[in-house]
Scaffold this motif. Structure first.
Motif, PDB file in Angstrom:
ATOM      1  N   ASP A 211       0.933  -1.070  -0.251  1.00  0.00           N
ATOM      2  CA  ASP A 211      -0.020  -0.071   0.056  1.00  0.00           C
ATOM      3  C   ASP A 211       0.945   1.068  -0.010  1.00  0.00           C
ATOM      4  O   ASP A 211       0.765   1.988   1.026  1.00  0.00           O
ATOM      5  CB  ASP A 211      -0.930  -0.133   1.273  1.00  0.00           C
ATOM      6  N   PRO A 212       1.589   1.439  -0.994  1.00  0.00           N
ATOM      7  CA  PRO A 212       2.786   2.634  -1.099  1.00  0.00           C
ATOM      8  C   PRO A 212       1.918   3.764  -0.944  1.00  0.00           C
ATOM      9  O   PRO A 212       2.422   4.734  -0.630  1.00  0.00           O
ATOM     10  CB  PRO A 212       3.393   2.348  -2.492  1.00  0.00           C
ATOM     11  N   PHE A 213       0.568   4.034  -1.609  1.00  0.00           N
ATOM     12  CA  PHE A 213       0.085   5.334  -1.573  1.00  0.00           C
ATOM     13  C   PHE A 213      -0.319   5.923  -0.212  1.00  0.00           C
ATOM     14  O   PHE A 213      -0.596   6.892  -0.256  1.00  0.00           O
ATOM     15  CB  PHE A 213      -1.172   5.034  -2.795  1.00  0.00           C
TER      16      PHE A 213
ATOM     17  N   MET B  24       8.663   9.287  -2.211  1.00  0.00           N
ATOM     18  CA  MET B  24       7.372   8.705  -1.840  1.00  0.00           C
ATOM     19  C   MET B  24       6.378   9.715  -2.221  1.00  0.00           C
ATOM     20  O   MET B  24       5.431   9.623  -2.545  1.00  0.00           O
ATOM     21  CB  MET B  24       7.587   8.565  -0.234  1.00  0.00           C
ATOM     22  N   ILE B  25       6.645  11.084  -1.886  1.00  0.00           N
ATOM     23  CA  ILE B  25       5.761  11.940  -2.349  1.00  0.00           C
ATOM     24  C   ILE B  25       5.480  12.209  -3.758  1.00  0.00           C
ATOM     25  O   ILE B  25       4.332  12.174  -4.160  1.00  0.00           O
ATOM     26  CB  ILE B  25       6.417  13.571  -1.789  1.00  0.00           C
TER      27      ILE B  25
ATOM     28  N   GLN C 156      -0.756   7.590 -12.814  1.00  0.00           N
ATOM     29  CA  GLN C 156      -0.832   6.663 -13.851  1.00  0.00           C
ATOM     30  C   GLN C 156      -0.478   5.284 -13.486  1.00  0.00           C
ATOM     31  O   GLN C 156      -0.669   4.371 -14.089  1.00  0.00           O
ATOM     32  CB  GLN C 156       0.341   7.074 -14.994  1.00  0.00           C
ATOM     33  N   LEU C 157       0.152   5.349 -12.323  1.00  0.00           N
ATOM     34  CA  LEU C 157       0.643   4.056 -11.747  1.00  0.00           C
ATOM     35  C   LEU C 157      -0.579   3.405 -10.646  1.00  0.00           C
ATOM     36  O   LEU C 157      -0.323   2.260 -10.424  1.00  0.00           O
ATOM     37  CB  LEU C 157       1.926   4.215 -10.987  1.00  0.00           C
ATOM     38  N   LYS C 158      -1.240   4.322 -10.354  1.00  0.00           N
ATOM     39  CA  LYS C 158      -2.174   3.781  -9.316  1.00  0.00           C
ATOM     40  C   LYS C 158      -3.007   2.476  -9.688  1.00  0.00           C
ATOM     41  O   LYS C 158      -3.547   1.769  -9.144  1.00  0.00           O
ATOM     42  CB  LYS C 158      -3.157   4.942  -8.775  1.00  0.00           C
ATOM     43  N   PRO C 159      -3.652   2.553 -10.964  1.00  0.00           N
ATOM     44  CA  PRO C 159      -4.723   1.518 -11.673  1.00  0.00           C
ATOM     45  C   PRO C 159      -3.620   0.300 -11.498  1.00  0.00           C
ATOM     46  O   PRO C 159      -4.053  -0.731 -11.575  1.00  0.00           O
ATOM     47  CB  PRO C 159      -4.721   2.001 -12.916  1.00  0.00           C
TER      48      PRO C 159
ATOM     49  N   GLU D 101       2.806  -6.921 -10.007  1.00  0.00           N
ATOM     50  CA  GLU D 101       2.667  -6.343 -11.148  1.00  0.00           C
ATOM     51  C   GLU D 101       2.820  -4.862 -11.000  1.00  0.00           C
ATOM     52  O   GLU D 101       3.293  -4.011 -11.962  1.00  0.00           O
ATOM     53  CB  GLU D 101       1.279  -6.705 -11.921  1.00  0.00           C
ATOM     54  N   PHE D 102       2.581  -4.269  -9.738  1.00  0.00           N
ATOM     55  CA  PHE D 102       2.645  -2.689  -9.557  1.00  0.00           C
ATOM     56  C   PHE D 102       4.069  -2.598  -9.540  1.00  0.00           C
ATOM     57  O   PHE D 102       4.511  -1.449 -10.281  1.00  0.00           O
ATOM     58  CB  PHE D 102       1.794  -2.491  -8.184  1.00  0.00           C
TER      59      PHE D 102
END
Length: 585
Positions: A461-463, A485-486, A493-496, A504-505
């Motif tokens: 859960d990096p976000f 990190m910020i 674009q990476l969130k999906p 895969e992320f």
């Protein structure tokens, strides 16, 4: 050209095809060739064509023979691979060959060619032994190459004695590549000849690293059991490695499954376990009693389980299964012990039966947790999430049982039907206390893991992770990691990609833009959280080095265990190409 072809059909051979050798050969052995077959005549052309045809047929014959030999040898390697994977002895090849011959004789009795090919397959005991050694060499070479090329790796170590009481140290390596491919393989299994001190384990581990030419700077974590020789802060493996300046800073883990087992022992109900063990041993360790008990169950004909298992301390799930089966067979056990004039008043004591039912339900929950923690290629965040989810479940169990809600305790609910409400209330308060003690034991035992949890859960859960959660040794530049990190949290674009899975992320996260964060993620992906793979290989060791094969050499044991446990698929055709192929004699 004609002279060269003629020379090739002669009964002698040339050491070197130099012009002078060919001329001498032609002059001495074919001096009359021009008289017998004059140049420019049709006779000479016909003879030349005949010689060429004979040479080509000879070449085709040898090619066909070589291809057939290679095919037979390839079949031999494939069967040796299957024999090793099935944990069968070397001489099983002769049995397999006999079976193949019998099958061909029945299914295709007129196919003599197939019969000859089966007969030519090399499957003697020594041949199978050599085939497995060749396969192990190929797998080991591939493993060493992958480990040398990986981004990071960790190791899991554990020690156990084989059937000859020889301590065997299993060393597994878990590696991760730049594109997030994770592999877990047996690096080495080494017999410790004398003592099993921390220094002995460390020297053995470093020798395995040196043999594989591993870059020690890529080491991220060491997972072991809780023995002082492993976890000791001064003379244990962990303490000695941390004091070694050549080894980088790393995380060390006491196997999460071992810790779960240690915590479960705090659920102390000896008043239940002692009678159950005594009765179980009385029934199972006497052949007559065992037969009579099984006959009694069959006579009752109530859809009951057919037998009462023996408890084995070293098996993680044994206690829960024994108690669950004992509760199911409680009436049959009571009747049998009365027939044998064995007095166990506990079997008629409602409070004791409630204690038994409570313990059955709690061990059922603990066994589910244990099963969740088992398995290969488990990611560290998944193990941590399972443990702390269970800690929260314990809070729920305590609250429910205090309120009299036994939804999560079906066995206890069944046993409490005949108990008075006052006595039941008192028992529930006692069970709530036991659950509270178990909860505190979990919190204490997993305190160090709780401290690392923000860094570990960052992987999945990096976000939503804290900006400054990444610390040494996951990152070397904390300030740069905070800025990355910020930036990462704002990377829409990476969130999906996160919905497609953790692996895969992180594959989609560019190393060039987020070097510190990406490397931290790769380090966590490379970490063992338990020594499950070591325990698994020790179970395999009992099959491979059994009382029937106790004289296997250490080299053979290592080869068989690697071939049995590996996830690599050996290129058997490539191995065969480097061999001189012969048929069975």
């Amino acid at each position: 050209m004609y002279e060269a072809k003629a020379a090739s059909t002669a009964e002698t051979s040339l050491a070197h095809f130099k012009a002078s050798n060919l001329q001498r050969h032609f002059s001495s052995l074919h001096a009359n060739i021009d008289q017998e077959f004059p140049k420019g005549t049709e006779l000479r052309k016909y003879e030349l064509a005949t010689l060429k045809s004979q040479a080509e047929k000879q070449i085709q014959f040898f090619q066909k023979f070589t291809k057939r030999s290679e095919t037979i040898t390839l079949a031999s390697y494939q069967l040796a691979w299957n024999i090793a994977r099935a944990k069968k002895p070397y001489n099983e090849g002769e049995f397999v060959k006999k079976c193949l011959s019998d099958v061909v004789e029945i299914l295709s009795p007129e196919n003599d060619k197939l019969k000859r090919m089966v007969s030519d397959v090399q499957l003697s005991r020594h041949t199978v032994e050599h085939r497995i050694s060749d396969i192990n060499t190929a797998i080991e070479s591939q493993l060493h190459s992958d480990l040398q090329a990986c981004e990071y790796f960790s190791v899991a170590l554990d020690e156990s004695c084989d059937i000859q009481d020889k301590p065997q140290l299993a060393i597994f390596a878990r590696s991760v590549s730049n594109d997030c491919v994770i592999k877990e393989e047996l690096l080495d299994i080494v017999p410790l000849k004398d003592r099993t001190r921390g220094i002995d384990v460390k020297e053995t581990m470093m020798a395995a690293f040196e043999k594989a030419n591993l870059p020690i700077t890529k080491l991220t974590a060491i997972a072991t059991d809780g023995a002082p020789a492993m976890m000791g802060s001064v003379n244990g493996l962990v303490g000695l490695c941390k004091a070694d300046q050549t080894i980088p800073d790393f995380w060390n883990f006491h196997c999460i499954i071992h810790m779960e087992q240690l915590v479960s022992k705090s659920l102390n109900l000896d008043n239940v376990m002692k009678p159950v063990m005594e009765i179980g041993n009385y029934i199972r360790t006497h052949a007559l009693n065992h037969r009579q008990f099984k006959n009694l169950i069959a006579e009752l004909d109530q859809g009951l389980p057919g037998d009462l298992p023996l408890h084995c301390t070293v098996r993680w799930l044994s206690k829960g299964r024994v108690l669950s089966r004992f509760f199911e067979l409680l009436d049959a056990v009571k009747l049998f012990m009365e027939k044998k004039d064995k007095d166990y008043p506990e079997l008629s004591d409602l409070k004791w039966i409630m204690d038994l039912a409570f313990l059955v339900d709690m061990l059922c929950h603990l066994d589910r947790l244990n099963l969740t923690l088992q398995g290969k290629l488990k990611m560290l965040p998944d193990l941590v999430q399972s443990v702390f989810a269970f800690v929260n479940k314990l809070k729920l169990f305590k609250t429910h049982i205090q309120k009299g809600d036994l939804t999560h305790f079906p066995t206890l609910l069944k046993a409490s039907g005949q108990v008075a409400s006052a006595a039941l209330s008192k028992q529930r308060a006692r069970y709530a206390t036991l659950i509270e003690n178990l909860h505190e034991s979990f919190v204490t035992r997993f305190h160090d893991l709780q401290l690392k949890r923000p860094q570990i859960t960052f992987l999945v859960d990096p976000f939503n992770a804290e900006t400054g959660c990444l610390k040494v040794p996951l990152v070397t530049d904390g300030a740069a990691a905070e800025l990355e990190m910020i930036d990462l949290c704002e990377e829409d674009q990476l969130k999906p990609a996160l919905r497609e899975g953790t692996i895969e992320f992180w594959k989609s996260v560019p190393m060039e833009k987020y070097p510190n964060v990406k490397r931290a993620a790769l380090k966590i992906l490379s970490m063992f959280g338990s020594t499950y793979v070591c325990e698994s290989v020790f179970s395999t060791l009992k099959h491979v080095k059994s009382k029937h094969r106790s004289v296997l050499t250490d080299t053979h044991v290592k080869e068989l265990l690697r071939v049995t446990t590996t996830e690599y698929k050996p290129d058997l055709k490539r191995i065969v190409q480097g061999k001189e192929c012969q048929k069975s004699h």
